[in-house]
Scaffold this motif. Structure first.
Motif, mmCIF file in Angstrom:
data_model
loop_
_atom_site.group_PDB
_atom_site.id
_atom_site.type_symbol
_atom_site.label_atom_id
_atom_site.label_comp_id
_atom_site.label_asym_id
_atom_site.label_seq_id
_atom_site.Cartn_x
_atom_site.Cartn_y
_atom_site.Cartn_z
ATOM 1 N N PRO A 1 -53.501 -21.303 -91.601
ATOM 2 C CA PRO A 1 -53.698 -20.212 -92.566
ATOM 3 C C PRO A 1 -53.648 -18.858 -91.859
ATOM 4 C CG PRO A 1 -55.315 -21.951 -92.901
ATOM 5 C CD PRO A 1 -54.612 -22.276 -91.613
ATOM 6 N N PHE A 2 -52.992 -17.889 -92.470
ATOM 7 C CA PHE A 2 -52.817 -16.610 -91.770
ATOM 8 C C PHE A 2 -54.149 -15.895 -91.530
ATOM 9 C CE2 PHE A 2 -51.711 -15.481 -96.284
ATOM 10 C CZ PHE A 2 -52.697 -14.533 -96.542
ATOM 11 N N SER A 3 -55.142 -16.164 -92.359
ATOM 12 C CA SER A 3 -56.435 -15.507 -92.153
ATOM 13 C C SER A 3 -57.202 -16.111 -90.981
ATOM 14 C CB SER A 3 -57.288 -15.588 -93.423
ATOM 15 O OG SER A 3 -57.536 -16.924 -93.788
ATOM 16 N N ILE A 4 -56.749 -17.281 -90.489
ATOM 17 C CA ILE A 4 -57.307 -17.865 -89.273
ATOM 18 C C ILE A 4 -56.450 -17.492 -88.069
ATOM 19 C CG2 ILE A 4 -57.734 -20.042 -88.055
ATOM 20 C CD1 ILE A 4 -58.598 -21.259 -90.681
ATOM 21 N N ALA A 5 -55.137 -17.628 -88.212
ATOM 22 C CA ALA A 5 -54.229 -17.346 -87.095
ATOM 23 C C ALA A 5 -54.188 -15.860 -86.757
ATOM 24 C CB ALA A 5 -52.829 -17.847 -87.417
ATOM 25 N N PHE A 6 -54.245 -15.012 -87.805
ATOM 26 C CA PHE A 6 -54.149 -13.566 -87.615
ATOM 27 C C PHE A 6 -55.203 -12.863 -88.479
ATOM 28 C CE2 PHE A 6 -49.903 -15.430 -87.086
ATOM 29 C CZ PHE A 6 -49.617 -15.057 -85.773
ATOM 30 N N PRO A 7 -56.476 -12.986 -88.111
ATOM 31 C CA PRO A 7 -57.556 -12.461 -88.953
ATOM 32 C C PRO A 7 -57.559 -10.942 -89.127
ATOM 33 C CG PRO A 7 -58.400 -13.175 -86.813
ATOM 34 C CD PRO A 7 -56.990 -13.658 -86.901
#
Length: 288
Positions: free
Chosen positions: A241-247
């Protein structure tokens, strides 16, 4: 020794709260390719970070891919429930940061045509989720399939994901028009994805809201806008998820803000439609 699936099932069953009002939300779009499932996944994570016990139900018939986006595999899917091979507890899987999910499958294509005995089993299993989760997000298929429309028309509230592209706007409005004709008190909210800036997102939402108010007598508020962000595709390739990979990315910050607004302002406007039991009964009543 209990395996991971058995442990998860035991935990979910134990965490029932009779006072918890499970909120049913469908997430949909007028056309594919607008980032609906990616939004659903990261929105669920944002809700969980705000302390809400959250379940994603992948109800996308043609492109069920929530598990792929989060890089998790599911031993069982809704197909096994529809075939009465597994219980609802056995098809729940654990995603990142304690977000739970039910993987989709082709079985949904036949849902509205199942024999009554199998529909009764499906309903009896799904209503068991009432009180175990604060929010259940149904990630529906894009477009106007019979199954998708039935899900949306039965839902407590619906988030429509669109982009500023003219075809996406037109298809989003067509979806809203069809569902609105079936369900007079349908509660829609808009999310505009892949915007160049917030102004473009608001202008897109205003176009849809103005026409819906004028011709459908529907008030459709803007839940939020999400910028076009290259990190989103990078995260997809990483199956994270982008909010995990690139918070710290623009998309991650935007979804976090959308979740806060949803929780702060949405509950008062959400119709009381009987929780998940009412949702399932309305959906199955519409078959045919």
């Amino acid at each position: 020794m209990l395996d991971q699936a058995q442990t998860l099932r035991k935990l979910v069953e134990q965490e029932h709260d009779d006072t918890r009002q499970t909120r049913i939300v469908t997430v949909t779009s007028g056309k594919g390719g607008v980032g609906k499932s990616n939004f659903t996944l990261n929105f669920a994570l944002a809700l969980r970070r705000n302390g809400l016990k959250t379940l994603i139900f992948d109800a996308d018939i043609g492109m069920a891919n929530i598990d792929v986006l989060m890089g998790r595999s599911a031993a069982y899917s809704v197909y096994h429930l529809l075939k009465r091979e597994k219980t609802v507890w056995e098809i729940i899987s654990e995603g990142p940061e304690d977000v739970h999910f039910i993987a989709g499958g082709s079985g949904f294509r036949d849902l509205l045509d199942l024999p009554q005995t199998e529909l009764d089993y499906f309903e009896a299993q799904i209503v068991k989720l009432q009180g175990h989760y604060d929010i259940i997000l149904f990630d529906t298929g894009a477009g106007l399939s019979r199954e998708t429309v039935s899900f949306i028309a039965a839902a407590q509230e619906t988030i429509v994901v669109t982009t500023p592209e003219p075809t996406s706007i037109t298809d989003a409005y067509a979806l809203i028009k069809m569902v609105g004709s079936m369900q007079q008190d349908a509660a829609f909210k808009l999310v505009v994805n892949r915007t160049t800036d917030e102004r473009e997102g608001r202008q897109t939402a205003d176009r849809i809201s103005l026409v819906a108010r004028q011709f459908l007598e529907l008030d459709i508020p803007l839940l939020g806008t999400i910028p076009d962000d290259a990190n989103v595709m990078r995260a997809v390739k990483k199956q994270s998820p982008f909010s995990i990979a690139f918070p710290a990315s623009g998309a991650s910050k935007a979804v976090a803000e959308i979740a806060r607004g949803f929780l702060n302002n949405g509950t008062a406007n959400a119709p009381n439609t009987g929780g998940i039991r009412g949702f399932i009964q309305r959906m199955l009543k519409r078959r045919g």
